[in-house]
Scaffold this active site. Structure first.
Site, PDB file in Angstrom:
ATOM      1  N   HIS A  20       2.274   8.556  -3.122  1.00 41.65           N
ATOM      2  CA  HIS A  20       1.674   8.757  -1.956  1.00 41.65           C
ATOM      3  C   HIS A  20       2.561   9.780  -1.224  1.00 41.65           C
ATOM      4  CE1 HIS A  20       4.865   5.850  -1.569  1.00 41.65           C
ATOM      5  NE2 HIS A  20       4.934   6.191  -0.466  1.00 41.65           N
ATOM      6  N   ARG A  36       5.135   1.598  -5.874  1.00 44.73           N
ATOM      7  CA  ARG A  36       4.421   2.040  -4.914  1.00 44.73           C
ATOM      8  C   ARG A  36       3.585   3.139  -5.925  1.00 44.73           C
ATOM      9  NH1 ARG A  36       3.954   2.776  -0.200  1.00 44.73           N
ATOM     10  NH2 ARG A  36       1.661   2.497  -0.994  1.00 44.73           N
ATOM     11  N   TYR A  94       7.551   4.824  -7.053  1.00 47.31           N
ATOM     12  CA  TYR A  94       9.148   4.186  -6.958  1.00 47.31           C
ATOM     13  C   TYR A  94       9.194   2.533  -6.771  1.00 47.31           C
ATOM     14  CZ  TYR A  94       7.981   4.521  -1.888  1.00 47.31           C
ATOM     15  OH  TYR A  94       7.556   4.419  -0.566  1.00 47.31           O
ATOM     16  N   TYR A 138      13.758   9.131  -2.378  1.00 48.94           N
ATOM     17  CA  TYR A 138      13.636   9.802  -0.804  1.00 48.94           C
ATOM     18  C   TYR A 138      15.086  10.498  -0.793  1.00 48.94           C
ATOM     19  CZ  TYR A 138       9.105   7.742   0.416  1.00 48.94           C
ATOM     20  OH  TYR A 138       7.941   7.507   0.591  1.00 48.94           O
ATOM     21  N   HIS A 150       2.977  10.507   2.883  1.00 51.99           N
ATOM     22  CA  HIS A 150       3.000   9.946   4.296  1.00 51.99           C
ATOM     23  C   HIS A 150       2.537  10.899   5.326  1.00 51.99           C
ATOM     24  CE1 HIS A 150       5.208   5.945   3.605  1.00 51.99           C
ATOM     25  NE2 HIS A 150       5.918   6.815   2.614  1.00 51.99           N
TER      26      HIS A 150
HETATM   27 FE   LIG Z   1       6.659   5.874   0.952  1.00 52.88          FE
END
Ligand SMILES: [Fe+2]
Length: 231
Positions: free
Chosen positions: A154, A151, A141, A102, A156
Site C-alpha cells: 500500500h 499488510r 510487511y 520503512y 499512504h
Molecule cells: Fe503502511
C-alpha cells in the site's frame, strides 16, 4: 457560509474495528457530538507552488542512485463529491521500500533498508485535479496485529483539498493482492464497493514502455453542501 457534507454511515470504517487491534484503544467510547463547521475549517489551507520542489513527486530521484524495486507511475484525479476537480491541492504520499521496510526508526522489520529510498513525496494537483508520482512498488510487511499478520502492499496518501474540513488520509492498494482477505485495516471498510475505491487500477496507457508500470487512482474528497433551492 456553506459547510461541507457530513460523511454518510458506512462511507468510512467504523472507529472501533476490534480485529484492528489499536482501534480498541483509540475509538471514542462516548457518543459523538456534532461540531459546526467554522470559517477556519471551510477556507484554506492555501499552498503556493513555490513550496513544492521540482522533484518532490519523484521518489526514485531523491538520492545519488536509484532505489531497488519495480518502478511505477501512480497518477489520478482528486475530485469533490460532485465530480469537480480539486485544483492546486497538496497531495502527500509515504510508503515502505520494495523489501517492506520503512526508513523510520520505529520500523524493526528485519528487511533491508535501501540507501536510495526515503519513501516520501508530495505534489500539487493541476487545473484538472490531476497528480502524478513516480516511485517503486512497496513490499508487504508484518505488523504483529495478530498471529502472522501482513499488510497488503500500500501507499499512504494525505490530502488537504481546499479546506481543513476536506482533509483525507487514506491508503492505496494494488489490484489482486493476496493479503486483502486477512488484513483488518482493509477489511475495516465493510462495503465491498467502498473497498474497491481504495484499489488502484493497472493501466497500460499510463505504463511507460521500457521504463515503468502505470496505475490510476482517483480520490474523492468531501463536497460542499448544496445550497437548498427555493421553489
Ligand atoms: Fe503502511
Amino acid at each position: 457560509m456553506n459547510g461541507y457534507r457530513r460523511p454518510q454511515p458506512g462511507e468510512h470504517p467504523e472507529y472501533l474495528t476490534p480485529e484492528y487491534r489499536s482501534t480498541r484503544l483509540r475509538a471514542p467510547d462516548r457518543p459523538l457530538m456534532l461540531m459546526p463547521h467554522t470559517l477556519s475549517e471551510i477556507t484554506g489551507p492555501v499552498y503556493g507552488h513555490e513550496r513544492i520542489g521540482r522533484l518532490d513527486h519523484d521518489l526514485t530521484r531523491q538520492h545519488a542512485g536509484e532505489p531497488l524495486g519495480e518502478r511505477i507511475v501512480v497518477t489520478g484525479r482528486v475530485l469533490d463529491g460532485d465530480g469537480r476537480p480539486v485544483r492546486d491541492s497538496l497531495v502527500e504520499v509515504w510508503q515502505c521500500n520494495a523489501a517492506g521496510r520503512y526508513a523510520h526508526a520505529a520500523d524493526r522489520h528485519p528487511a533491508p533498508l535501501d540507501p536510495n529510498f526515503t519513501g516520501a513525496g508530495r505534489c500539487l494537483t493541476d487545473a484538472e485535479g490531476r497528480y502524478r508520482f513516480v516511485t517503486i512498488k512497496p513490499g508487504a510487511y508484518p505488523w504483529q496485529n495478530h498471529d502472522n499478520a501482513w499488510r497488503p502492499a500500500h501507499i499512504h496518501f494525505s490530502l488537504f483539498g481546499p479546506a481543513f474540513a476536506t482533509r483525507l488520509v487514506t491508503q492505496m492498494y494494488f489490484p489482486g493482492d493476496p493479503l486483502f482477505g486477512q488484513d483488518p485495516i482493509f477489511q475495516s471498510v465493510r462495503d465491498p464497493a467502498a473497498r474497491e475505491r481504495m484499489i488502484a487500477r493497472f493501466d497500460l496507457g499510463t505504463t511507460e514502455p521500457e521504463w515503468a508500470l502505470g496505475y490510476q487512482f482517483d480520490i474523492v474528497l468531501r463536497g460542499r453542501e448544496a445550497t437548498p433551492m427555493e421553489t
